[in-house]
Design a protein around this motif. Structure first.
Motif, mmCIF file in Angstrom:
data_model
loop_
_atom_site.group_PDB
_atom_site.id
_atom_site.type_symbol
_atom_site.label_atom_id
_atom_site.label_comp_id
_atom_site.label_asym_id
_atom_site.label_seq_id
_atom_site.Cartn_x
_atom_site.Cartn_y
_atom_site.Cartn_z
ATOM 1 N N ASP A 21 1.400 1.180 5.501
ATOM 2 C CA ASP A 21 0.509 1.533 6.606
ATOM 3 C C ASP A 21 1.268 1.431 7.923
ATOM 4 O O ASP A 21 1.742 0.351 8.289
ATOM 5 C CB ASP A 21 -0.695 0.597 6.622
ATOM 6 C CG ASP A 21 -1.845 1.142 7.446
ATOM 7 O OD1 ASP A 21 -1.574 1.710 8.533
ATOM 8 O OD2 ASP A 21 -2.998 1.018 7.013
ATOM 9 N N LYS B 230 -5.158 2.563 -3.315
ATOM 10 C CA LYS B 230 -4.233 2.912 -2.243
ATOM 11 C C LYS B 230 -4.724 2.417 -0.896
ATOM 12 O O LYS B 230 -3.937 1.973 -0.048
ATOM 13 C CB LYS B 230 -4.037 4.423 -2.212
ATOM 14 C CG LYS B 230 -3.002 4.888 -1.214
ATOM 15 C CD LYS B 230 -2.761 6.390 -1.310
ATOM 16 C CE LYS B 230 -1.683 6.815 -0.308
ATOM 17 N NZ LYS B 230 -1.446 8.293 -0.381
ATOM 18 N N VAL B 231 -6.042 2.466 -0.686
ATOM 19 C CA VAL B 231 -6.651 1.980 0.553
ATOM 20 C C VAL B 231 -7.628 0.874 0.185
ATOM 21 O O VAL B 231 -8.499 1.064 -0.676
ATOM 22 C CB VAL B 231 -7.380 3.118 1.308
ATOM 23 C CG1 VAL B 231 -8.025 2.581 2.582
ATOM 24 C CG2 VAL B 231 -6.412 4.261 1.624
ATOM 25 N N ASP B 232 -7.488 -0.309 0.804
ATOM 26 C CA ASP B 232 -8.349 -1.440 0.450
ATOM 27 C C ASP B 232 -9.654 -1.383 1.234
ATOM 28 O O ASP B 232 -9.945 -0.399 1.944
ATOM 29 C CB ASP B 232 -7.621 -2.759 0.681
ATOM 30 C CG ASP B 232 -7.343 -3.033 2.151
ATOM 31 O OD1 ASP B 232 -7.722 -2.200 3.014
ATOM 32 O OD2 ASP B 232 -6.758 -4.085 2.450
ATOM 33 N N GLY C 143 -9.617 -0.549 4.910
ATOM 34 C CA GLY C 143 -9.087 0.740 5.319
ATOM 35 C C GLY C 143 -7.588 0.766 5.517
ATOM 36 O O GLY C 143 -7.061 1.714 6.118
ATOM 37 N N ALA C 144 -6.857 -0.217 5.016
ATOM 38 C CA ALA C 144 -5.407 -0.304 5.198
ATOM 39 C C ALA C 144 -4.680 -0.005 3.890
ATOM 40 O O ALA C 144 -5.204 -0.257 2.794
ATOM 41 C CB ALA C 144 -5.021 -1.682 5.706
ATOM 42 N N GLN C 145 -3.494 0.576 4.024
ATOM 43 C CA GLN C 145 -2.622 0.805 2.884
ATOM 44 C C GLN C 145 -1.626 -0.356 2.806
ATOM 45 O O GLN C 145 -0.694 -0.436 3.602
ATOM 46 C CB GLN C 145 -1.871 2.133 3.044
ATOM 47 C CG GLN C 145 -2.775 3.343 3.166
ATOM 48 C CD GLN C 145 -1.996 4.629 3.348
ATOM 49 O OE1 GLN C 145 -0.855 4.745 2.911
ATOM 50 N NE2 GLN C 145 -2.619 5.610 4.002
ATOM 51 N N ARG C 146 -1.830 -1.247 1.861
ATOM 52 C CA ARG C 146 -1.069 -2.501 1.836
ATOM 53 C C ARG C 146 0.074 -2.518 0.825
ATOM 54 O O ARG C 146 0.739 -3.539 0.663
ATOM 55 C CB ARG C 146 -2.011 -3.680 1.579
ATOM 56 C CG ARG C 146 -3.042 -3.853 2.691
ATOM 57 C CD ARG C 146 -3.757 -5.171 2.629
ATOM 58 N NE ARG C 146 -4.671 -5.335 3.753
ATOM 59 C CZ ARG C 146 -4.316 -5.812 4.940
ATOM 60 N NH1 ARG C 146 -3.075 -6.195 5.139
ATOM 61 N NH2 ARG C 146 -5.204 -5.918 5.914
#
Length: 502
Positions: free
Chosen positions: A370, A328-330, A333-336
């Motif tokens: 995000d 869910k978070v790469d 630190g982003a939700q892509r």
């Protein structure tokens, strides 16, 4: 005595009547009847002649004498039925000719049209000229290609050169069924460095499609495929300083339905795609995992067309898709994970070998989960056209628009526009010349600090058809990638090889 005389008289009268009996007359029937007769009775059959004499023996048939006037219609060879039945033409010969006429009526009635200039039509070239292997009702046409290539790569602060061998195995498997159709295409390429330094780039691809003819003009298409490629060094998501970029595994499956309702053409397609990224090798020898980029995506597309004519079908197309990341978070630190929406309008064109294909323009948008990342959107242009201005010359054009995801912190991605063209010309029946161009334009999102990237390419080649099983090929290509504020790169390749088909 009186009774005996009456009996003798009756026998004599019957004998005289039998001696004077005549063979029944036969209606005049030309062997190759007139147009009116063909439409009324169909092709001439030999049993038509025999059927006119019920109960006749073979001797009677061989000795038929038909009445007719001197102006009887004759057949294509100048023989009338009277001539045939009176013995001028033998009965056996007439029957053989009639059989041949009947067989010809069952043969193909729409033979190939001759060229306008009445020149002989050249033999079919390419894969279609090769018979292939028959596997039941399936036909397999494999191709093996072996090339030797010299490659030079120059960039800001580096230069490499290598000579490598490239082996490609490809094939086409097609069905020959009265209903439904199966088509499988595949190819795999392996590179091996012979000298110098450079990155080996293997790739593989296979696609299968099964069309099912259902009912009420409804057809279904089941599709499946797999692709393996290696991420390019000039890709914006490529790992800087890696000697070997990540391998990309893409598996896909699709289901489509098509329905024709009068002049309306409706198509609906659902496609599911699974993408996985392999490890990258750094210059130090360490391995960097890229599994945080693995995704599962699905897209639903619906198209409605209106057939103005078989040659022109305008259409409207809408699509909606969802891409979900395994993580869910790469690593940034982003939700892509994202949702994609698209709308296009275009037309399908089919003018035979002169012009065919489709072209469409529209709008595409991707909304990321995000809230700190901006959405990506842009105008789209997609399609492919094949144009043949003259016999032996063809021009293939292709254009595509896609949205790419980003891996850099703070970046959403880019809209990629691609264009390619290939011009082929038959110099003679055994020599084919090719010219090709490619253009790329990568427009980054407004929140990115990167400048838009441009790519150019040109190629030329010759193919000598030694025979229908073997070709000799030679080609050269040049590619250049430019991005202000980043390293530019130029790649030159020259190769020669053989291609064998069966």
């Amino acid at each position: 005595m009186t009774a005996f005389c009456l009996l003798v008289g009756a026998v004599s009268a019957e004998a005289q009547s039998a001696g004077e009996r005549e063979v029944p007359t036969v209606e005049r029937l030309p062997l190759r009847g007139t147009t009116t007769q063909r439409q009324a009775t169909g092709p001439y059959r030999p049993d038509t002649l025999y059927g006119a004499l019920p109960g006749a023996t073979q001797a009677d048939r061989d000795g038929i004498v038909a009445t007719g006037s001197d102006d009887e219609e004759s057949n294509a060879d100048g023989a009338t039925l009277s001539e045939i039945t009176t013995g001028t033409i033998g009965a056996g010969e007439a029957i053989d000719e009639a059989d041949a006429e009947y067989s010809a009526s069952l043969a193909r009635q729409n033979p190939r049209a001759q060229t306008v200039d009445e020149l002989p039509v050249s033999a079919v070239s390419g894969a279609d000229a090769v018979p292939g292997f028959m596997i039941g009702t399936l036909t397999l046409r494999p191709t093996l290609s072996e090339r030797i290539v010299r490659e030079s790569v120059k960039g800001t602060g580096f230069a490499t050169s290598r000579i490598y061998s490239e082996t490609t195995l490809s094939g086409i498997l097609e069905s020959d069924w009265s209903r439904h159709q199966l088509s499988v295409t595949g190819s795999g390429t392996w590179q091996e460095n012979l000298s110098g330094t450079g990155t080996e780039s293997p790739n593989a691809n296979i696609d299968a499609a099964l069309r099912l003819d259902l009912f009420n003009d409804i057809s279904a298409t089941l599709g499946a495929g797999y692709t393996y490629t290696q991420e390019s060094r000039t890709d914006p998501n490529a790992i800087s300083g890696a000697t070997t970029q990540s391998g990309i595994h893409e598996t896909r499956a699709s289901l489509g339905l098509q329905k024709d309702l009068g002049v309306l053409r409706g198509t609906t397609t659902l496609e599911v795609t699974r993408t996985m990224y392999g490890d990258a090798t750094l210059a130090s020898g360490n391995v960097l995992s890229a599994d945080d980029r693995d995704t599962l995506g699905a897209e639903l597309t619906a198209r409605l067309g209106y057939a103005i004519s078989p040659a022109l079908i305008p259409f409207l197309e809408a699509s909606v898709g969802r891409e979900k990341y395994d993580q869910k978070v790469d690593s940034t630190g982003a939700q892509r994970s994202s949702s994609t929406y698209g709308l296009r309008a275009g037309a399908e064109i089919d003018l035979g070998e002169k012009l065919s294909g489709e072209i469409a323009a529209g709008y595409l948008m991707r909304s990321l989960d995000d809230p700190n990342l901006s959405d990506i959107s842009g105008l789209t242009l997609d399609g492919s056209l094949a144009w043949s201005p003259r016999r032996g010359t063809s021009l293939d054009l292709g254009v595509a628009t896609t949205i790419e995801a980003a891996t850099t912190a703070g970046e959403s991605g880019a809209v990629l526009y691609e264009f390619d063209s290939t011009l082929t010309h038959e110099l003679n029946s055994a020599l084919l010349a090719r010219l090709g161009t490619t253009l790329q334009y990568r427009a980054y999102d407004s929140g990115s600090n990167r400048s838009n990237q441009r790519g150019y390419g040109a190629s030329a080649g010759l193919t000598w058809n030694i025979n229908r099983y073997l070709d000799l090929e030679a080609d050269a290509s040049y590619e250049r990638t430019e991005e202000p504020g980043s390293a530019n790169e130029e790649t030159t390749r020259v190769g020669v090889g053989l291609r064998a088909r069966r």
